[in-house]
Design a protein around this motif. Structure first.
Motif: not given
Length: 148
Positions: A123-148
């Motif tokens: 939350k910056i200046d009273s507004q929520w923002l995305i600081h970090r986004t991560r996606i693990d793909f599950l289908w059609p090809q499984r691609q799981i990223l290493p843990p942060r």
């Protein structure tokens, strides 16, 4: 017990993730970038350019996906099962499911991707923002990223 303020913050964060999908699908790059902190990181895995760090890199990479000659709303990112946990007065984490639909006419298999977003919010200046986004793909090809 969860307070009314906590519920309002959680609601705002859930709307933030929905806006992200809406602006991406509508190809509204400036609005999309307005949802991210200046030092945001997008973790999309090696097939999608790896980690995108900072506004300039994120903008350039999103532009590469959005400026593809196709009309807005050709792809629809559907978000569901959104969990949000407030981790401090100005921080939160969340997880939600993603179903990506290719809306090209005549497409026999419009569902082309399923994944899970894991996000960190600030939350910056009273507004929520995305600081970090991560996606693990599950289908059609499984691609799981290493843990942060």
């Amino acid at each position: 017990m969860t307070s009314i303020d906590d519920l309002l913050n959680i609601h705002e964060i859930k709307n933030l993730r929905i806006k992200y999908s809406t602006y991406f699908d509508a190809k509204e790059l400036d609005n999309l970038m307005g949802l991210l902190t200046p030092d945001a990181v997008c973790e999309f895995g090696p097939e999608y350019g790896g980690n995108w760090e900072g506004s300039a890199t994120i903008r350039a990479n999103f532009l590469g996906y959005l400026d593809n000659g196709e009309e807005p709303w050709r792809v629809m990112h559907v978000i569901s099962n959104h969990m949000v946990e407030l981790t401090g007065p100005d921080t939160a984490k969340g997880r939600c499911y993603l179903l990506d639909w290719d809306l090209k006419q005549g497409n026999e298999q419009p569902l082309f991707l399923a994944g899970v977003y894991d996000d960190l919010y600030k939350k910056i200046d009273s507004q929520w923002l995305i600081h970090r986004t991560r996606i693990d793909f599950l289908w059609p090809q499984r691609q799981i990223l290493p843990p942060r």
